[in-house]
Scaffold this motif. Structure first.
Motif, mmCIF file in Angstrom:
data_model
loop_
_atom_site.group_PDB
_atom_site.id
_atom_site.type_symbol
_atom_site.label_atom_id
_atom_site.label_comp_id
_atom_site.label_asym_id
_atom_site.label_seq_id
_atom_site.Cartn_x
_atom_site.Cartn_y
_atom_site.Cartn_z
ATOM 1 N N GLU A 186 0.969 -1.105 -0.050
ATOM 2 C CA GLU A 186 0.008 -0.043 -0.045
ATOM 3 C C GLU A 186 0.925 1.321 0.013
ATOM 4 O O GLU A 186 0.675 2.209 -0.628
ATOM 5 C CB GLU A 186 -0.892 -0.135 1.269
ATOM 6 N N ALA A 187 1.889 1.379 0.797
ATOM 7 C CA ALA A 187 2.934 2.558 1.023
ATOM 8 C C ALA A 187 3.539 2.484 -0.507
ATOM 9 O O ALA A 187 3.804 3.886 -0.915
ATOM 10 C CB ALA A 187 3.684 2.154 1.875
ATOM 11 N N LEU A 188 3.981 1.463 -1.083
ATOM 12 C CA LEU A 188 4.765 1.592 -2.497
ATOM 13 C C LEU A 188 3.689 2.048 -3.446
ATOM 14 O O LEU A 188 4.006 3.043 -4.281
ATOM 15 C CB LEU A 188 5.182 0.309 -3.009
ATOM 16 N N ALA A 189 2.384 1.821 -3.499
ATOM 17 C CA ALA A 189 1.561 1.981 -4.290
ATOM 18 C C ALA A 189 1.092 3.660 -4.253
ATOM 19 O O ALA A 189 1.041 4.490 -5.323
ATOM 20 C CB ALA A 189 0.070 1.343 -4.533
ATOM 21 N N ALA A 190 1.092 4.292 -2.954
ATOM 22 C CA ALA A 190 0.693 5.470 -2.765
ATOM 23 C C ALA A 190 1.955 6.266 -3.200
ATOM 24 O O ALA A 190 1.601 7.618 -3.599
ATOM 25 C CB ALA A 190 0.700 5.598 -1.275
ATOM 26 N N ARG A 191 3.249 5.791 -3.313
ATOM 27 C CA ARG A 191 4.296 6.465 -3.746
ATOM 28 C C ARG A 191 4.481 6.595 -5.217
ATOM 29 O O ARG A 191 5.185 7.244 -5.870
ATOM 30 C CB ARG A 191 5.772 6.299 -3.087
ATOM 31 N N GLY A 192 3.628 5.542 -5.868
ATOM 32 C CA GLY A 192 3.952 5.341 -7.209
ATOM 33 C C GLY A 192 5.141 4.564 -7.713
ATOM 34 O O GLY A 192 5.498 4.700 -8.906
ATOM 35 N N ASP A 193 5.664 3.951 -6.714
ATOM 36 C CA ASP A 193 6.760 3.077 -7.163
ATOM 37 C C ASP A 193 6.298 1.972 -7.871
ATOM 38 O O ASP A 193 5.408 1.321 -7.834
ATOM 39 C CB ASP A 193 7.544 2.568 -5.730
ATOM 40 N N ASP A 194 7.265 1.289 -8.798
ATOM 41 C CA ASP A 194 7.210 0.406 -9.688
ATOM 42 C C ASP A 194 7.491 -0.782 -9.037
ATOM 43 O O ASP A 194 8.852 -1.098 -8.625
ATOM 44 C CB ASP A 194 8.025 0.341 -10.768
ATOM 45 N N ALA A 195 6.482 -1.647 -8.300
ATOM 46 C CA ALA A 195 6.773 -2.757 -7.469
ATOM 47 C C ALA A 195 6.042 -4.036 -7.882
ATOM 48 O O ALA A 195 5.067 -3.884 -8.521
ATOM 49 C CB ALA A 195 6.570 -2.600 -6.211
ATOM 50 N N VAL A 196 6.415 -5.099 -7.508
ATOM 51 C CA VAL A 196 5.700 -6.370 -8.004
ATOM 52 C C VAL A 196 5.836 -7.178 -6.411
ATOM 53 O O VAL A 196 6.913 -7.222 -5.751
ATOM 54 C CB VAL A 196 6.378 -7.258 -8.920
ATOM 55 N N LEU A 197 4.647 -7.800 -6.125
ATOM 56 C CA LEU A 197 4.751 -8.562 -4.855
ATOM 57 C C LEU A 197 4.482 -10.014 -5.155
ATOM 58 O O LEU A 197 3.709 -10.254 -5.932
ATOM 59 C CB LEU A 197 3.516 -8.277 -3.870
ATOM 60 N N SER A 198 5.442 -10.825 -4.764
ATOM 61 C CA SER A 198 5.405 -12.239 -5.165
ATOM 62 C C SER A 198 5.190 -13.138 -4.096
ATOM 63 O O SER A 198 5.295 -13.041 -2.952
ATOM 64 C CB SER A 198 6.893 -12.640 -5.527
ATOM 65 N N TYR A 199 3.889 -14.026 -4.413
ATOM 66 C CA TYR A 199 3.330 -14.944 -3.372
ATOM 67 C C TYR A 199 3.900 -16.227 -3.643
ATOM 68 O O TYR A 199 4.187 -16.826 -4.892
ATOM 69 C CB TYR A 199 1.888 -14.998 -3.613
ATOM 70 N N ALA A 200 4.096 -17.080 -2.651
ATOM 71 C CA ALA A 200 4.795 -18.528 -2.754
ATOM 72 C C ALA A 200 3.590 -19.239 -3.413
ATOM 73 O O ALA A 200 4.037 -20.370 -4.047
ATOM 74 C CB ALA A 200 5.009 -19.134 -1.489
ATOM 75 N N GLY A 201 2.232 -19.157 -3.147
ATOM 76 C CA GLY A 201 1.266 -19.826 -3.947
ATOM 77 C C GLY A 201 0.666 -20.768 -2.999
ATOM 78 O O GLY A 201 -0.122 -21.725 -3.351
ATOM 79 N N ARG A 202 0.790 -20.608 -1.878
ATOM 80 C CA ARG A 202 0.156 -21.718 -0.798
ATOM 81 C C ARG A 202 -1.286 -21.597 -0.645
ATOM 82 O O ARG A 202 -2.106 -22.408 -0.331
ATOM 83 C CB ARG A 202 0.975 -21.651 0.727
ATOM 84 N N VAL A 203 -1.524 -20.245 -0.946
ATOM 85 C CA VAL A 203 -3.097 -19.988 -0.709
ATOM 86 C C VAL A 203 -3.508 -19.772 -2.400
ATOM 87 O O VAL A 203 -2.972 -18.962 -3.132
ATOM 88 C CB VAL A 203 -3.489 -18.665 0.009
ATOM 89 N N SER A 204 -4.752 -20.406 -2.569
ATOM 90 C CA SER A 204 -5.218 -20.201 -3.943
ATOM 91 C C SER A 204 -5.721 -18.714 -4.501
ATOM 92 O O SER A 204 -5.577 -18.465 -5.480
ATOM 93 C CB SER A 204 -6.214 -21.307 -4.493
ATOM 94 N N ARG A 205 -6.226 -18.170 -3.580
ATOM 95 C CA ARG A 205 -6.764 -16.880 -3.674
ATOM 96 C C ARG A 205 -6.179 -15.728 -2.617
ATOM 97 O O ARG A 205 -6.686 -15.310 -1.769
ATOM 98 C CB ARG A 205 -8.335 -16.892 -3.537
ATOM 99 N N PRO A 206 -5.019 -15.376 -2.996
ATOM 100 C CA PRO A 206 -4.100 -14.352 -2.133
ATOM 101 C C PRO A 206 -5.118 -12.870 -2.031
ATOM 102 O O PRO A 206 -5.814 -12.765 -2.931
ATOM 103 C CB PRO A 206 -3.041 -14.433 -2.757
ATOM 104 N N ARG A 207 -4.842 -12.221 -0.972
ATOM 105 C CA ARG A 207 -5.456 -10.971 -0.871
ATOM 106 C C ARG A 207 -5.039 -10.026 -1.796
ATOM 107 O O ARG A 207 -3.935 -10.118 -2.610
ATOM 108 C CB ARG A 207 -5.119 -10.401 0.373
ATOM 109 N N ALA A 208 -6.009 -9.368 -2.560
ATOM 110 C CA ALA A 208 -5.875 -8.235 -3.610
ATOM 111 C C ALA A 208 -4.724 -7.330 -3.101
ATOM 112 O O ALA A 208 -4.891 -6.985 -2.059
ATOM 113 C CB ALA A 208 -7.324 -7.718 -3.995
ATOM 114 N N GLN A 209 -4.010 -6.791 -4.047
ATOM 115 C CA GLN A 209 -2.944 -5.622 -3.731
ATOM 116 C C GLN A 209 -3.084 -4.834 -4.468
ATOM 117 O O GLN A 209 -3.476 -4.865 -5.981
ATOM 118 C CB GLN A 209 -1.731 -6.390 -3.590
#
Length: 244
Positions: free
Chosen positions: A13-36
């Motif tokens: 959320e903080a990175l998005a607010a700043r407009g940073d170019d960022a990617v969040l990588s999930y391990a995949g243990r949950v089929s429906r991870p929280r929207a980001q």
């Protein structure tokens, strides 16, 4: 960012607010991870070499490890890959839990030690470990196990006496106390996850006088660590430029 934790979501959320170019990588243990609010990817990288390749191909300039404190292998891979790729790394961590007055804790080194510690007469255990390590406790089939998973699906737990609750936190002490009382829990087995998001079960156990078997965190290689989102942002803006 390597994530999946509450802290990772806060940083996203903080990175998005700043407009940073960022990617969040999930391990995949949950089929429906929280929207980001930033781009996401799901799945592993294929070990250290795969992560190095990703960092180079995507021209990553900063790597943040905001994984769970028990994602020891991923954290070790991140340290190695960052060194090989020449990408600055910081770990966004949470302090471990500290016993308070009224706590009845016994610490063990790892999952195997926790399984061994359960030898003996049948008990009613809240196994607060998530899905991944449940199978190991089939070695102690005499107990009743209360399980709580984020989502349904997958193979059925291999425990002969268990009750499964599907629920997603954060939880509160009142709710966890009611859950323990409803199932007559006389022992909680938990990882030392730290933070506040998963501490409700410890608060409930303290109130009920229920003992806790607490599993220590795995060791990880030496790395630069911070404990709040603001520190990560400062690191991105300044410290990483100095190779810290």
């Amino acid at each position: 960012m390597l994530g999946g934790t509450t802290e990772a979501s806060a940083l996203a959320e903080a990175l998005a607010a700043r407009g940073d170019d960022a990617v969040l990588s999930y391990a995949g243990r949950v089929s429906r991870p929280r929207a980001q609010p930033i781009a996401t990817r799901v799945g592993g990288f294929g070990g250290v070499d795969g992560l190095v390749r990703y960092l180079r191909e995507e021209r990553v300039t900063h790597l943040v490890d905001a994984t769970h404190p028990f994602a020891g292998q991923m954290s070790a891979h991140a340290v190695a890959a960052a060194r090989i790729a020449g990408v600055p790394l910081v770990a966004l961590t949470r302090p471990g839990w500290t016993a308070r007055t009224g706590d009845r804790w016994r610490r063990v080194a790892d999952i195997g030690a926790a399984v061994t510690a359960l030898e003996g007469a049948p008990r009613r255990i809240m196994l607060a470990l998530g899905r991944m390590h449940v199978g190991a406790f089939a070695a102690q089939p005499q107990h009743f196990y209360l399980l709580r998973f984020v989502e349904a699906g997958g193979a059925a737990p291999s425990l002969p006496h268990h009750h499964l609750v599907i629920d997603r936190g954060p939880f509160d002490a009142a709710g966890d106390r009611a859950l323990m009382e409803a199932h007559g829990i006389d022992l909680v087995v938990a990882k030392d996850a730290g933070g506040t998001g998963a501490s409700a079960k410890l608060d409930a156990a303290r109130a009920l006088g229920v003992p806790v078997l607490l599993i220590d965190r795995p060791a990880v290689p030496t790395r630069h660590e911070v404990q709040d989102v603001a520190a990560v942002l400062r690191w991105i803006d300044h410290a990483a430029d100095r190779g810290v």
